[in-house]
Scaffold this motif. Structure first.
Motif, PDB file in Angstrom:
ATOM      1  N   PRO A 198       1.774  15.493 -10.533  1.00 46.54           N
ATOM      2  CA  PRO A 198       1.750  14.331 -11.436  1.00 46.54           C
ATOM      3  C   PRO A 198       2.339  13.087 -10.793  1.00 46.54           C
ATOM      4  N   GLU A 199       3.243  13.258  -9.822  1.00 51.46           N
ATOM      5  CA  GLU A 199       3.809  12.105  -9.121  1.00 51.46           C
ATOM      6  C   GLU A 199       2.716  11.286  -8.445  1.00 51.46           C
ATOM      7  N   ALA A 200       1.748  11.973  -7.834  1.00 52.09           N
ATOM      8  CA  ALA A 200       0.653  11.284  -7.147  1.00 52.09           C
ATOM      9  C   ALA A 200      -0.197  10.495  -8.135  1.00 52.09           C
ATOM     10  N   ILE A 201      -0.486  11.102  -9.278  1.00 54.14           N
ATOM     11  CA  ILE A 201      -1.316  10.439 -10.279  1.00 54.14           C
ATOM     12  C   ILE A 201      -0.624   9.196 -10.817  1.00 54.14           C
ATOM     13  N   GLU A 202       0.656   9.313 -11.130  1.00 53.58           N
ATOM     14  CA  GLU A 202       1.377   8.164 -11.685  1.00 53.58           C
ATOM     15  C   GLU A 202       1.476   7.031 -10.662  1.00 53.58           C
ATOM     16  N   ASP A 208      -4.793   2.187   2.933  1.00 55.30           N
ATOM     17  CA  ASP A 208      -6.047   1.448   2.801  1.00 55.30           C
ATOM     18  C   ASP A 208      -7.178   2.459   2.683  1.00 55.30           C
ATOM     19  N   THR A 209      -8.369   1.974   2.395  1.00 57.14           N
ATOM     20  CA  THR A 209      -9.535   2.849   2.324  1.00 57.14           C
ATOM     21  C   THR A 209      -9.821   3.450   3.696  1.00 57.14           C
ATOM     22  N   GLY A 230      -4.625  13.261  -4.520  1.00 55.62           N
ATOM     23  CA  GLY A 230      -3.424  12.479  -4.261  1.00 55.62           C
ATOM     24  C   GLY A 230      -3.507  11.132  -4.956  1.00 55.62           C
ATOM     25  N   LYS A 231      -3.062  10.082  -4.265  1.00 59.34           N
ATOM     26  CA  LYS A 231      -3.189   8.727  -4.812  1.00 59.34           C
ATOM     27  C   LYS A 231      -4.107   7.886  -3.920  1.00 59.34           C
ATOM     28  N   SER A 232      -5.094   8.551  -3.345  1.00 55.47           N
ATOM     29  CA  SER A 232      -5.955   7.933  -2.351  1.00 55.47           C
ATOM     30  C   SER A 232      -6.649   6.668  -2.861  1.00 55.47           C
TER      31      SER A 232
END
Length: 210
Positions: A68-72, A20-21, A46-48
């Motif tokens: 790239p895993e985090a972005i995807e 969550d935020t 990350g994927k925040s």
């Protein structure tokens, strides 16, 4: 950025990720009075979900991430179109108001950050080993203009040099950032069940406003 961080993403060992935020972003970002529509730099993002919150509040986001895993995984969280292109050696993915650059934060140059007007560090400084933190603080200062404001969330724990995330005491945060930023401690959060305590800092880049 160090290989252990990338390895954690590849192995799915991302206990540091919040689902969550971050409550401190919600609580303290408004008090910064960041100009409406200012682009927010989020290093080692990350994927925040914090990036979604900022974008939904009308702040375009420029996130930099090595894995790239985090972005995807971030892009997959929302069923929305993605445009992809390459710029300055980075693989760039844009989804709505969020622009994610896959690559080394230290390879981002001031020309690529020309539109940045604010910044947010939730897990950047604490992701880096001691020898790299000074370089990070200096590079961040080069990328954001005088008067730019931001939040930084620090972390302390009793696991010595274990990390990432690493334990970075308040005194080190002040030492690293005060040469180029006005630094104010705005919150000390209660320790979690593992004895990890977060601190929240309001920052402003020193220097004459343009």
């Amino acid at each position: 950025m160090e290989n252990p961080w990338r390895q954690r993403w590849q192995e799915g060992r991302i206990g540091f990720h919040l689902s969550d935020t971050h409550p401190s972003l919600i609580q303290h970002w408004p008090m910064l009075n960041v100009e409406a529509g200012a682009k927010v730099l989020v290093p080692l993002c990350g994927k925040s979900l914090d990036m979604r919150w900022l974008a939904d509040k009308g702040y375009p986001v420029l996130g930099i991430e090595l894995a790239p895993e985090a972005i995807e995984q971030f892009l997959a969280q929302r069923n929305a179109g993605v445009s992809r292109y390459t710029q300055a050696g980075f693989d760039v993915s844009r989804q709505g108001n969020v622009e994610l650059w896959c690559g080394d934060f230290f390879h981002l140059h001031i020309q690529q950050a020309a539109e940045v007007g604010a910044f947010y560090d939730r897990a950047s400084l604490i992701a880096l080993p001691p020898a790299t933190r000074e370089r990070y603080a200096f590079h961040l200062a080069q990328l954001v203009p005088p008067g730019a404001k931001g939040l930084l969330i620090g972390l302390t724990h009793e696991e010595a040099d274990a990390g990432p995330p690493f334990s970075v005491p308040d005194s080190e945060i002040q030492r690293l950032l005060t040469p180029n930023f006005r630094v104010e401690l705005v919150e000390n959060r209660e320790p979690d069940e593992r004895g990890r305590s977060e601190s929240v800092w309001a920052l402003e880049r020193r220097g004459p406003r343009v």
